[in-house]
Design a protein around this motif. Structure first.
Motif, PDB file in Angstrom:
ATOM      1  N   LEU A 112       4.930  18.391  -5.682  1.00  0.00           N
ATOM      2  CA  LEU A 112       4.938  17.248  -4.966  1.00  0.00           C
ATOM      3  C   LEU A 112       4.351  16.162  -6.074  1.00  0.00           C
ATOM      4  CD1 LEU A 112       3.936  17.932  -1.299  1.00  0.00           C
ATOM      5  CD2 LEU A 112       6.463  17.385  -2.212  1.00  0.00           C
ATOM      6  N   LYS A 113       3.181  16.700  -6.669  1.00  0.00           N
ATOM      7  CA  LYS A 113       2.737  15.495  -7.471  1.00  0.00           C
ATOM      8  C   LYS A 113       3.451  14.656  -8.673  1.00  0.00           C
ATOM      9  CE  LYS A 113      -1.310  15.375 -10.616  1.00  0.00           C
ATOM     10  NZ  LYS A 113      -2.467  16.272 -11.215  1.00  0.00           N
ATOM     11  N   ASP A 114       4.606  15.277  -8.855  1.00  0.00           N
ATOM     12  CA  ASP A 114       5.557  14.495  -9.620  1.00  0.00           C
ATOM     13  C   ASP A 114       6.830  13.953  -8.808  1.00  0.00           C
ATOM     14  OD1 ASP A 114       4.452  15.280 -11.854  1.00  0.00           O
ATOM     15  OD2 ASP A 114       5.362  17.340 -12.004  1.00  0.00           O
ATOM     16  N   PHE A 115       6.569  13.968  -7.460  1.00  0.00           N
ATOM     17  CA  PHE A 115       7.939  13.264  -6.670  1.00  0.00           C
ATOM     18  C   PHE A 115       8.180  11.984  -7.327  1.00  0.00           C
ATOM     19  CE2 PHE A 115       9.853  11.474  -3.097  1.00  0.00           C
ATOM     20  CZ  PHE A 115      10.440  12.394  -2.278  1.00  0.00           C
ATOM     21  N   ASN A 145       4.296   8.088  -3.992  1.00  0.00           N
ATOM     22  CA  ASN A 145       3.646   8.826  -4.955  1.00  0.00           C
ATOM     23  C   ASN A 145       2.411   9.617  -4.282  1.00  0.00           C
ATOM     24  OD1 ASN A 145       2.203   9.598  -7.364  1.00  0.00           O
ATOM     25  ND2 ASN A 145       1.008   7.601  -7.144  1.00  0.00           N
ATOM     26  N   PHE A 146       2.644  10.700  -4.395  1.00  0.00           N
ATOM     27  CA  PHE A 146       1.364  11.751  -3.807  1.00  0.00           C
ATOM     28  C   PHE A 146       0.220  11.513  -4.790  1.00  0.00           C
ATOM     29  CE2 PHE A 146       5.130  13.735  -1.814  1.00  0.00           C
ATOM     30  CZ  PHE A 146       4.709  13.847  -0.765  1.00  0.00           C
ATOM     31  N   ARG A 179       0.870  -1.250   0.117  1.00  0.00           N
ATOM     32  CA  ARG A 179      -0.109  -0.003  -0.036  1.00  0.00           C
ATOM     33  C   ARG A 179       0.846   1.310   0.035  1.00  0.00           C
ATOM     34  NH1 ARG A 179      -0.045  -1.968   5.360  1.00  0.00           N
ATOM     35  NH2 ARG A 179      -0.032  -0.623   7.056  1.00  0.00           N
ATOM     36  N   ASN A 180       0.171   2.440  -0.346  1.00  0.00           N
ATOM     37  CA  ASN A 180       1.150   3.632  -0.554  1.00  0.00           C
ATOM     38  C   ASN A 180       1.255   4.245   0.992  1.00  0.00           C
ATOM     39  OD1 ASN A 180       1.749   6.377  -0.832  1.00  0.00           O
ATOM     40  ND2 ASN A 180       0.640   6.397  -3.152  1.00  0.00           N
ATOM     41  N   ILE A 229      11.894  10.730   3.504  1.00  0.00           N
ATOM     42  CA  ILE A 229      11.832   9.247   3.903  1.00  0.00           C
ATOM     43  C   ILE A 229      12.268   9.228   5.254  1.00  0.00           C
ATOM     44  CG2 ILE A 229      12.149   8.644   1.284  1.00  0.00           C
ATOM     45  CD1 ILE A 229      14.964   8.023   1.905  1.00  0.00           C
ATOM     46  N   GLU A 230      12.621   9.915   6.061  1.00  0.00           N
ATOM     47  CA  GLU A 230      13.301   9.622   7.308  1.00  0.00           C
ATOM     48  C   GLU A 230      12.223   9.153   8.257  1.00  0.00           C
ATOM     49  OE1 GLU A 230      14.496  11.967  11.226  1.00  0.00           O
ATOM     50  OE2 GLU A 230      14.021  13.397   9.637  1.00  0.00           O
TER      51      GLU A 230
END
Length: 480
Positions: free
Chosen positions: A84-87, A61-62, A2-3, A121-122
């Motif tokens: 953020l949409k293209d993170f 993926n946001f 899952r995201n 990512i921390e």
């Protein structure tokens, strides 16, 4: 998978937004994950959770729903949310192999990436690796106490939620358990599952003997009976023996009995004696009931006749040491190709990080026993044909010279330029790797009370860099 993109602390996003507004979000930085004290107050820690962390990175993926929620907080501009949409993670991550034995202050995992990516990512990294490493280490201690007896993980019903129960079971298997009672973990991770009956099975029938006979009828070749529902020696054991005799006459071999309460030492010896008198000399006597490594060690030393162990609550929660304090600290920033080391000072010397872009090597003697680890700058080399001198990073007069030795670099690439380099391994293969790792440790590092402290030293170049930075930034000794 899952995201888990929003599995983060809010301040990660507010910092990333700040970096974005100040146009420094693309600066390349280096973060290290490490811990300051071993799990379970022991002499070592088993690193676990790398596989799940890799899946997290691959799936960042946001979603539109995520961005809609972030917009509702009234903290972020439309421009930032569009960004953020293209993170996508585009950096490098190096890590020790899952199942590696590690020690305080060593980088478990190093991230080199644009600042906004490394910062996001921390939190997920820490929650994944801290918990699973804790449970894997606890399991290895329990298995060490069992001295080769099978150990079964029984903790799902007492875990802090489904994820802890399931990934904790995975970690327990990696740490050395032989099977788990968690069926979902068995399916997800392709590991052995175990289970027989609970007290409710026995209670449901009119008599204990009837309950045992019914179970033996359904599972004649896998008959292990729970014998403490009413009275172990006066009821449970005699009834189990009757059922076992009947199975034997029909050509089946009973598996054994389980004790879940009472004086396990006394009861197990009495049960073994009675079973052997009836010719059941190789039957399993399994014990459960709030066991941990200390209880098992005591029972073994007292000569209990138990030869397999079901360990639940105190394993899945690591009850006497319920957290691993892994941290994630900025160690360097890049200015073009130039590395600019970063350091955090503290009045507590334990909280001063090792600066720079680093790696870890392990030094083995001619018998393949681990003797010491050396934290080095990433571009340093070791010539194994020459003597190697290491020294204590605080008590520098304590030194050791290695002559007949080999070294191994512990870090391997997980991602390079955002491309996944990681090769998934089955849980049982990681479990085998852990056992090989543990075999390289002296028992002095594995004992439960006052374990020997494993040598973790700094290379001379890293030691000089760290101490020069401390001197240059030591405001406590500067006049105002």
């Amino acid at each position: 998978m899952r995201n888990l993109t929003l599995l983060t602390d809010l301040y990660q996003l507010t910092m990333i937004n700040g970096y974005f507004e100040k146009n420094i979000h693309e600066d390349v930085v280096v973060f290290d994950m490490f811990f300051r004290k071993n799990a379970c107050n022991g002499g070592y820690t088993i690193v676990c959770g790398i596989d799940q962390f890799v899946e997290y990175i691959k799936n960042i993926n946001f979603s539109d729903e995520d961005l809609k929620y972030l917009k509702s907080l009234n903290l972020f501009s439309d421009k930032f949310l569009t960004f953020l949409k293209d993170f996508k993670f585009t950096g490098d991550i190096y890590s020790v192999e899952e199942g590696t034995i590690m020690f305080p202050n060593e980088p478990i995992l190093t991230v080199k990436a644009p600042l906004y990516q490394a910062q996001l990512i921390e939190t997920a990294l820490l929650t994944i690796v801290n918990f699973q490493s804790l449970i894997a280490t606890k399991a290895s201690r329990v298995c060490f106490a069992a001295q080769g007896d099978p150990v079964f993980e029984f903790g799902l019903r007492r875990a802090q939620g489904p994820d802890a129960g399931t990934y904790g079971a995975r970690a327990a298997m990696i740490g050395g358990c032989n099977a788990t009672a968690n069926v979902l973990a068995g399916k997800l991770f392709d590991v052995p599952v175990v289970g027989t009956q609970a007290h409710s099975w026995v209670q449901k029938f009119d008599t204990e003997l009837e309950a045992f006979e019914a179970y033996a009828d359904i599972y004649p070749d896998k008959c292990l009976l729970l014998i403490d529902t009413y009275n172990v020696l006066n009821s449970g054991l005699p009834n189990a023996i009757k059922v076992f005799k009947n199975l034997r006459e029909k050509g089946h071999k009973p598996l054994g009995i389980r004790l879940d309460s009472g004086d396990l030492h006394y009861l197990s010896k009495e049960c073994k004696k009675a079973l052997e008198e009836e010719g059941f000399t190789d039957i399993s006597i399994t014990a459960s009931n709030d066991l941990d490594e200390h209880t098992i060690s005591n029972l073994k030393s007292e000569g209990a006749a138990i030869n397999s162990w079901g360990v639940g609550t105190k394993l899945i929660t690591s009850a006497d040491s319920p957290s691993l304090g892994g941290v994630y600290k900025l160690a360097a920033s890049f200015n073009g190709d130039k590395i600019e080391p970063k350091i955090k000072l503290s009045e507590d010397p334990e909280k001063i990080n090792n600066p720079g872009y680093k790696k870890v090597i392990r030094i083995y003697n001619e018998d393949n026993k681990a003797e010491a680890d050396l934290i080095m700058l990433h571009d340093e080399k070791i010539d194994e044909s020459k003597p190697l001198t290491v020294f204590h990073p605080v008590y520098t007069w304590k030194s050791k010279v290695f002559n007949n030795y080999t070294v191994k670099e512990l870090h391997k690439p997980l991602f390079i330029n955002g491309k996944c380099m990681y090769e998934h391994k089955p849980v049982m293969k990681i479990r085998d790797y852990v056992q090989n790792e543990l075999n390289t440790l002296w028992d002095e590092y594995r004992r439960f009370s006052n374990p020997q402290t494993y040598k973790v030293d700094l290379s001379k170049d890293l030691w000089d860099l760290k101490n020069n930075m401390i001197d240059s930034k030591n405001f406590y000794n500067k006049s105002s």
